[in-house]
Design a protein around this motif. Structure first.
Motif, PDB file in Angstrom:
ATOM      1  N   HIS A  58      -5.441   6.147   7.537  1.00  0.00           N
ATOM      2  CA  HIS A  58      -4.611   5.980   6.285  1.00  0.00           C
ATOM      3  C   HIS A  58      -2.967   5.854   6.351  1.00  0.00           C
ATOM      4  O   HIS A  58      -2.499   5.099   5.601  1.00  0.00           O
ATOM      5  CB  HIS A  58      -4.847   7.508   5.281  1.00  0.00           C
ATOM      6  N   THR A  72       0.806  -1.217   0.034  1.00  0.00           N
ATOM      7  CA  THR A  72      -0.049  -0.078  -0.039  1.00  0.00           C
ATOM      8  C   THR A  72       0.895   1.290   0.058  1.00  0.00           C
ATOM      9  O   THR A  72       1.637   1.426   0.686  1.00  0.00           O
ATOM     10  CB  THR A  72      -0.922  -0.056   1.074  1.00  0.00           C
ATOM     11  N   LEU A  74       0.610   5.605   0.009  1.00  0.00           N
ATOM     12  CA  LEU A  74      -0.169   6.576   0.151  1.00  0.00           C
ATOM     13  C   LEU A  74       0.463   7.716  -0.316  1.00  0.00           C
ATOM     14  O   LEU A  74       1.468   8.015   0.000  1.00  0.00           O
ATOM     15  CB  LEU A  74      -0.480   6.817   1.707  1.00  0.00           C
ATOM     16  N   ALA A 128      -0.445   2.396   5.622  1.00  0.00           N
ATOM     17  CA  ALA A 128       0.235   2.563   4.537  1.00  0.00           C
ATOM     18  C   ALA A 128       1.559   1.829   4.815  1.00  0.00           C
ATOM     19  O   ALA A 128       2.399   1.952   5.731  1.00  0.00           O
ATOM     20  CB  ALA A 128       0.460   3.842   4.333  1.00  0.00           C
ATOM     21  N   VAL A 178       4.732   5.973   2.466  1.00  0.00           N
ATOM     22  CA  VAL A 178       4.225   7.085   2.278  1.00  0.00           C
ATOM     23  C   VAL A 178       4.774   8.329   1.544  1.00  0.00           C
ATOM     24  O   VAL A 178       5.835   8.333   1.770  1.00  0.00           O
ATOM     25  CB  VAL A 178       3.440   7.857   3.731  1.00  0.00           C
TER      26      VAL A 178
END
Length: 203
Positions: A89, A5, A7, A93, A96
């Motif tokens: 969020h 993931t 972000l 992550a 980032v």
């Protein structure tokens, strides 16, 4: 196994971070196609999403010139809606990427434990060049392999990061209210990081 993931963070979440979100997804799709893998598996392997520190554009579509950069490069803007950055969020992550050093500081102030996985986008692009890909886990177009490789990549980039602040040139200019030429330059700078990132995840 969750997808790796990423972000992306900027101020309003209608220009820079949406472009980065969709251009990374496009780069991963292109890597899958080159490996003769199903390009529609992008979301299964890499979850690229974004948010803004400001929040005043929440619910809005991508700024039109930003959307043009994504679509003309082969990406999709479907389903995008701006949103304000939240702590959860950041917590979810694995990486980032912020548009500026100020936004990196904002993220780390909100979640200090995210410091080792939070970078200015241009800074991360520079650090990728210092990572020895041979030391990363084996590559494969599977969620397990991409996740393991992504986490190891972030750890290696952090280890290669000097104790100094990011360079001023690592920041992305805010193109909001400016012409297509400015948006094109910013999109080019985004691609200078997201293309190598996609290649490192799926060589």
């Amino acid at each position: 196994m969750p997808p790796f993931t990423v972000l992306h963070v900027c101020m309003g979440n209608i220009c820079r971070s949406p472009m980065a979100e969709r251009l990374l997804a496009l780069a991963v799709r292109e890597r899958l196609a080159r490996r003769d893998a199903d390009p529609d598996r992008v979301d299964e392997l890499v979850h690229s999403h974004s948010a803004g520190t400001g929040g005043w554009h929440a619910g809005e579509e991508m700024n039109p010139p930003a959307a043009r950069q994504v679509t003309t490069r082969g990406g999709s803007v479907a389903g995008f809606a701006a949103r304000k950055l939240r702590s959860d969020h950041i917590d979810a992550a694995d990486l980032v990427l912020t548009a500026t050093a100020d936004q990196q500081e904002y993220v780390v102030a909100l979640r200090p434990d995210a410091a080792s996985r939070t970078f200015v986008l241009g800074e991360f692009g520079r650090l990728l060049g210092a990572v020895d890909a041979a030391g990363l886990p084996p590559a494969a177009a599977t969620p397990e392999a991409v996740y393991a490789r992504g986490v190891a990549l972030v750890e290696a980039a952090h280890a290669a990061r000097p104790g100094t602040s990011p360079l001023p040139t690592d920041d992305l200019d805010d193109p909001w209210g400016r012409g297509d030429q400015c948006f094109s330059r910013v999109a080019d700078e985004i691609e200078e990081t997201v293309h190598p990132l996609a290649t490192a995840l799926l060589p």
